[in-house]
Design an enzyme around this catalytic site. Structure first.
Site, PDB file in Angstrom:
ATOM      1  N   ASP A   1     -11.342   1.185  31.850  1.00 33.47           N
ATOM      2  CA  ASP A   1      -9.911   0.833  31.499  1.00 33.47           C
ATOM      3  C   ASP A   1     -10.046  -0.678  30.639  1.00 33.47           C
ATOM      4  O   ASP A   1     -11.376  -1.078  30.656  1.00 33.47           O
ATOM      5  CB  ASP A   1      -9.074  -0.069  32.742  1.00 33.47           C
ATOM      6  CG  ASP A   1      -7.951  -1.023  32.477  1.00 33.47           C
ATOM      7  OD1 ASP A   1      -7.268  -0.660  31.568  1.00 33.47           O
ATOM      8  OD2 ASP A   1      -7.864  -2.011  33.080  1.00 33.47           O
TER       9      ASP A   1
ATOM     10  N   ASP B   1      -7.953  -3.806  29.742  1.00 30.67           N
ATOM     11  CA  ASP B   1      -7.298  -5.194  30.079  1.00 30.67           C
ATOM     12  C   ASP B   1      -7.744  -5.770  31.418  1.00 30.67           C
ATOM     13  O   ASP B   1      -7.708  -4.751  32.550  1.00 30.67           O
ATOM     14  CB  ASP B   1      -5.851  -5.135  29.805  1.00 30.67           C
ATOM     15  CG  ASP B   1      -5.426  -5.259  28.337  1.00 30.67           C
ATOM     16  OD1 ASP B   1      -5.906  -5.884  27.595  1.00 30.67           O
ATOM     17  OD2 ASP B   1      -4.530  -4.288  28.256  1.00 30.67           O
TER      18      ASP B   1
END
Length: 301
Positions: A91, A93
């Site tokens: 991922d 963020d």
């Protein structure tokens, strides 16, 4: 030995002392386990304790009790030939970068607080991710495209991000960035960290301004899971040789499917269901979890 417990301390904490390690080994033995001597992966920062006679969940629980409030992460798993992973799905963020880039972008429209509150609820699984994404982007209609570059100028990589990717690639792994965020930012992270590819969302820009529309389809939790499964299949890898890392509710399916799924400084709802949680270490904790010692780290691709 059929299991391994990895202990990783917060950088500079001096929390992982020989006495702390001995207390963990004693806790395992009190439960009837056979525990090996610690193998230091980085002196005072990370070590492996091989064990037999306990399930990983039992070893992890015993270690956490023994360590008390020391800032040390515990990662217990089966010890097998699949420990070093050949595929990383990450991922972006609040994982590879320290912030939520859409929240940061919203600051340029004076809407950080309003949008960040929606982000927090979506990442904790309280809102439908796609609907929440469309709502937040819709609030940014009219924002000049230049705000993207201004936002990126203040975005910071999470400590250990470049080392994680560079070291895994040096060991032959394929590394993909798969995000519910936006392509402008994932492209920048790809370049800085050396990811092989990225999958993310696009926002519509017309005449130098955001229109407030997300270009469909929205990349969400199913995209992350599907990418993990498809890449493993394409590479002919058993799932045991895959690693996934993320912090939000849209990461949960891929964290559960991966051979090693790590919730990195996660939202509360994610921490409740994740098998492995890293709260104190940086992203190099994922290398230690694979038994890779600090003297084998690469700092750049």
């Amino acid at each position: 030995m059929d299991g391994v417990l990895t202990l990783v301390a917060a950088a500079g904490s001096d929390a992982l002392t020989p006495a702390a390690v001995d207390s963990v080994r004693a806790a395992l033995e009190r439960l009837g386990a056979e525990g090996d001597r610690a193998r230091w992966l980085a002196e005072g920062e990370a070590c492996d304790i091989a064990f037999a006679g306990l399930a990983p969940e039992q070893a992890d629980g015993a270690a956490r009790i023994a360590l008390g409030d020391r800032p040390v992460d515990t990662i217990a798993q089966r010890l097998d030939a699949d420990r070093v992973k050949a595929l990383l799905i990450a991922d972006m963020d609040s994982t590879m970068v320290t912030s939520e880039t859409l929240d940061d972008l919203a600051a340029h429209a004076g809407l950080r607080d309003a949008i960040a509150s929606i982000t927090a609820r979506a990442m904790n699984g309280e809102l439908d991710f796609a609907a929440a994404l469309r709502e937040r982007v819709g609030m940014l209609a009219g924002l000049p495209e230049s705000a993207l570059a201004e936002t990126w100028a203040h975005t910071r990589l999470t400590p250990g991000a470049q080392t994680l990717v560079a070291t895994m690639k040096a060991n032959g792994a394929r590394c993909l960035l798969v995000s519910g965020g936006f392509r402008y930012f994932t492209g920048k992270v790809l370049d800085l960290c050396g990811f092989d590819d990225h999958v993310s969302n696009d926002m519509e820009i017309v005449d130098g301004h955001l229109t407030g529309r997300v270009i469909e389809p929205v990349r969400d939790r199913q995209t992350k899971l599907a990418t993990l499964m498809a890449e493993a299949g394409r590479l002919g890898l058993p799932m045991g040789r895959t690693l996934a890392v993320g912090d939000g509710a849209n990461d949960i399916p891929m964290l559960h499917a991966a051979g090693l799924g790590v919730a990195f400084r996660p939202r509360p709802a994610v921490a409740e269901v994740a098998r492995v949680v890293v709260r104190h270490g940086d992203l190099t904790a994922l290398l230690y979890a694979q038994g890779i010692a600090r003297d084998q780290f690469r700092e750049s691709a």
